[in-house]
Design an enzyme around this catalytic site. Structure first.
Site, PDB file in Angstrom:
ATOM      1  N   ILE A 182     -13.339   0.557  -0.450  1.00  0.00           N
ATOM      2  CA  ILE A 182     -14.744   0.948  -0.304  1.00  0.00           C
ATOM      3  C   ILE A 182     -14.849   2.180   0.580  1.00  0.00           C
ATOM      4  O   ILE A 182     -14.400   2.171   1.728  1.00  0.00           O
ATOM      5  CB  ILE A 182     -15.569  -0.195   0.316  1.00  0.00           C
ATOM      6  CG1 ILE A 182     -15.438  -1.471  -0.514  1.00  0.00           C
ATOM      7  CG2 ILE A 182     -17.034   0.218   0.439  1.00  0.00           C
ATOM      8  CD1 ILE A 182     -16.072  -2.682   0.133  1.00  0.00           C
TER       9      ILE A 182
ATOM     10  N   VAL B   9       0.837  -1.204   0.000  1.00  0.00           N
ATOM     11  CA  VAL B   9       0.000   0.000   0.000  1.00  0.00           C
ATOM     12  C   VAL B   9       0.872   1.253   0.000  1.00  0.00           C
ATOM     13  O   VAL B   9       0.640   2.183  -0.766  1.00  0.00           O
ATOM     14  CB  VAL B   9      -0.953   0.003   1.216  1.00  0.00           C
ATOM     15  CG1 VAL B   9      -1.800   1.286   1.214  1.00  0.00           C
ATOM     16  CG2 VAL B   9      -1.847  -1.227   1.203  1.00  0.00           C
TER      17      VAL B   9
ATOM     18  N   GLY C  62      -2.356 -15.761  -2.727  1.00  0.00           N
ATOM     19  CA  GLY C  62      -1.902 -14.567  -2.020  1.00  0.00           C
ATOM     20  C   GLY C  62      -2.981 -13.869  -1.218  1.00  0.00           C
ATOM     21  O   GLY C  62      -2.743 -12.788  -0.671  1.00  0.00           O
TER      22      GLY C  62
ATOM     23  N   LYS D 262     -12.226  -4.343  12.671  1.00  0.00           N
ATOM     24  CA  LYS D 262     -13.045  -3.507  11.788  1.00  0.00           C
ATOM     25  C   LYS D 262     -14.458  -3.324  12.345  1.00  0.00           C
ATOM     26  O   LYS D 262     -15.059  -2.251  12.192  1.00  0.00           O
ATOM     27  CB  LYS D 262     -13.082  -4.134  10.395  1.00  0.00           C
ATOM     28  CG  LYS D 262     -11.704  -4.188   9.738  1.00  0.00           C
ATOM     29  CD  LYS D 262     -11.682  -5.057   8.502  1.00  0.00           C
ATOM     30  CE  LYS D 262     -10.283  -5.149   7.909  1.00  0.00           C
ATOM     31  NZ  LYS D 262     -10.205  -6.054   6.746  1.00  0.00           N
TER      32      LYS D 262
ATOM     33  N   ASP E  24      -9.122 -10.034  12.537  1.00  0.00           N
ATOM     34  CA  ASP E  24      -9.068  -8.902  11.619  1.00  0.00           C
ATOM     35  C   ASP E  24     -10.457  -8.268  11.471  1.00  0.00           C
ATOM     36  O   ASP E  24     -10.615  -7.044  11.557  1.00  0.00           O
ATOM     37  CB  ASP E  24      -8.549  -9.368  10.257  1.00  0.00           C
ATOM     38  CG  ASP E  24      -8.603  -8.281   9.200  1.00  0.00           C
ATOM     39  OD1 ASP E  24      -7.698  -7.434   9.178  1.00  0.00           O
ATOM     40  OD2 ASP E  24      -9.549  -8.276   8.397  1.00  0.00           O
TER      41      ASP E  24
ATOM     42  N   GLU F 284      -9.909   5.793   6.802  1.00  0.00           N
ATOM     43  CA  GLU F 284     -10.797   5.116   5.860  1.00  0.00           C
ATOM     44  C   GLU F 284     -10.224   3.788   5.391  1.00  0.00           C
ATOM     45  O   GLU F 284     -10.956   2.804   5.190  1.00  0.00           O
ATOM     46  CB  GLU F 284     -11.060   6.020   4.652  1.00  0.00           C
ATOM     47  CG  GLU F 284     -12.027   5.452   3.634  1.00  0.00           C
ATOM     48  CD  GLU F 284     -13.445   5.347   4.148  1.00  0.00           C
ATOM     49  OE1 GLU F 284     -13.938   4.201   4.278  1.00  0.00           O
ATOM     50  OE2 GLU F 284     -14.053   6.391   4.435  1.00  0.00           O
TER      51      GLU F 284
END
Length: 456
Positions: free
Chosen positions: A137, A17, A188, A206, A202, A130
């Site tokens: 999204i 990223v 991956g 969120k 995870d 975000e």
């Protein structure tokens, strides 16, 4: 034409990223300047290893191992290192030195969001994340801004692409869990150690973030009930499919009243603590495998994609869908936050803060309101169905669907029956007590499956 001011941007981390964020900052500088109202100058990229291979070729002179010095001299800091430390310390240092911060660090925001927001408020800077939920999204800003004049009542999200890919493979091909996981790793989508994904950790991070923004109350990871998908079998998937359902790992946040009774209330909008008619209310935040009817919009989310389904009093039902991971998609979310933060600096005034006017409590899983799918292996003899139905009634749980399939063991020639029961909505406590009572019946050979159901 007025010359644009220049804002210094520091980037912490240069993985998939981070490398894409750096590329966009360098390649699209003119476009970004026109949208931000200032030139965004990438002044440095803090990394642990200067010689590590990068996805994108970037000027070597940008790299440094001195992250602390970098953040102290920046107007905007992008944190993409991950983990709790040193990310937490660097973010706090940046804000205390007057920098707005953009982060994709879901674990840190879920664990220590209140502290980060308090420091941002004190410093009068903007904290944005975000990219921490559902990749590309745009979901957090719509909840925070676009729906700020509405009352959100429930959020259902497929927010982990790895688990959605695995469950989708099991549903579409009949694969066993281990085989679907191996395929996700080969492609991956899953890490060599997939624990954070498959055990739901995870998604739980969120869920805490979604609940905090939706209900204007700071929820942490400790407030989230969490179950993963490692116990979901091919038989569960097949039985669900036969009954017209699909299994998804859902992050759920919903407003409930006393003892799990739904209040119909949503977010608090500047009125202080919201209460139900009897003075109590709360929010259930949970992550677990869930059966959804195949006609539900979330049931159609395939592969490693993410989607978030929102129910609000006035807006009704909304769904946000897209890529939940990957360098470029997640970089898109980061850049949206960065432009917003840059504009807040250019225009002056305090950073855009979260609103925490709801102040509702986190409810335990026993207060959640849901339906159950229960698979039972039972003796094939008269009166079994009646005994089971009576036991459900005694516990205040109504049966919506009951299906029976007869099996004959080839070796013993003994017949048994497989029952599949879907209940009406009830409190988790009542449903769990019912399952425990069912296990004690002498006509029950085994409870083969217990899964929660939404959307019925």
């Amino acid at each position: 034409m007025t010359e644009l001011r220049t804002l210094k941007v520091a980037l912490l981390g240069c993985g998939n990223v981070g490398a894409q964020v750096a590329r966009i900052l360098l390649d699209d500088a003119d476009m970004l300047a026109s949208r931000a109202g200032a030139r965004l100058e990438l002044v440095g990229i803090a990394v642990r290893n200067l010689d590590a291979p990068r996805e994108v070729e970037l000027p070597r002179g940008l790299f440094t191992t001195d992250a602390e010095a970098l953040v102290k001299d920046a107007d905007l800091v992008i944190e993409l290192m991950g983990g709790i430390e040193p990310a937490r310390t660097l973010i706090l240092t940046a804000m205390r030195n007057g920098a707005c911060v953009v982060t994709g660090n879901k674990a840190l925001v879920a664990k220590d969001g209140p502290t980060l927001h308090e420091e941002a408020d004190k410093a009068g800077v903007q904290l944005s994340y975000e990219a921490a939920v559902a990749g590309a999204i745009p979901i957090l800003r719509p909840i925070r801004d676009s729906l700020s004049g509405d009352r959100i009542t429930r959020v259902l999200g497929i927010v982990n692409g790895t688990t959605n890919f695995i469950l989708d493979q099991m549903d579409s091909t009949g694969a066993q869990f281990a085989d679907a996981l191996a395929e996700a790793q080969r492609l991956g989508y899953a890490e060599a150690d997939p624990t954070a994904d498959i055990e739901g950790h995870d998604a739980a991070s969120k869920a805490a973030i979604l609940a905090s923004l939706s209900f204007h109350t700071r929820f942490s990871l400790d407030d989230v009930y969490c179950e993963g998908i490692s116990s979901v079998t091919a038989a569960d998937i097949a039985a669900a499919k036969d009954a017209g359902f699909v299994i998804k790992l859902l992050a759920i946040a919903e407003k409930l009243g006393t003892a799990g009774r739904e209040t119909g209330l949503g977010t608090g909008l500047g009125s202080g603590t919201e209460t139900d008619a009897d003075g109590t209310t709360g929010v259930s935040v949970r992550v677990h495998p869930t059966l959804l009817p195949r006609e539900h919009p979330l049931a159609a989310v395939r592969g490693a994609f993410n989607a978030v389904f929102i129910e609000a009093e006035n807006a009704g039902e909304l769904m946000f869908y897209g890529q939940g991971a990957g360098g470029k998609p997640t970089a898109s979310a980061v850049m949206g936050d960065l432009i917003s933060a840059a504009r807040s600096i250019v225009l002056g005034g305090p950073g855009r803060a979260e609103t925490t006017t709801g102040q509702v409590s986190a409810l335990p899983i026993t207060a959640a309101v849901t339906s159950y799918y229960i698979g039972l292996d039972v003796a094939d003899q008269p009166g079994v169905l009646a005994r089971i139905a009576q036991l459900f009634a005694e516990h205040g749980v109504s049966i919506e669907i009951m299906r029976q399939t007869i099996h004959r063991d080839a070796d013993s020639n003994i017949e048994s029956a497989e029952l599949r029961i879907v209940t009406h909505r009830a409190s988790e406590a009542a449903l769990a007590a019912t399952v425990e009572a069912v296990k004690g019946l002498d006509v029950i050979n085994s409870v083969t499956s217990v899964l929660r159901v939404e959307g019925v």
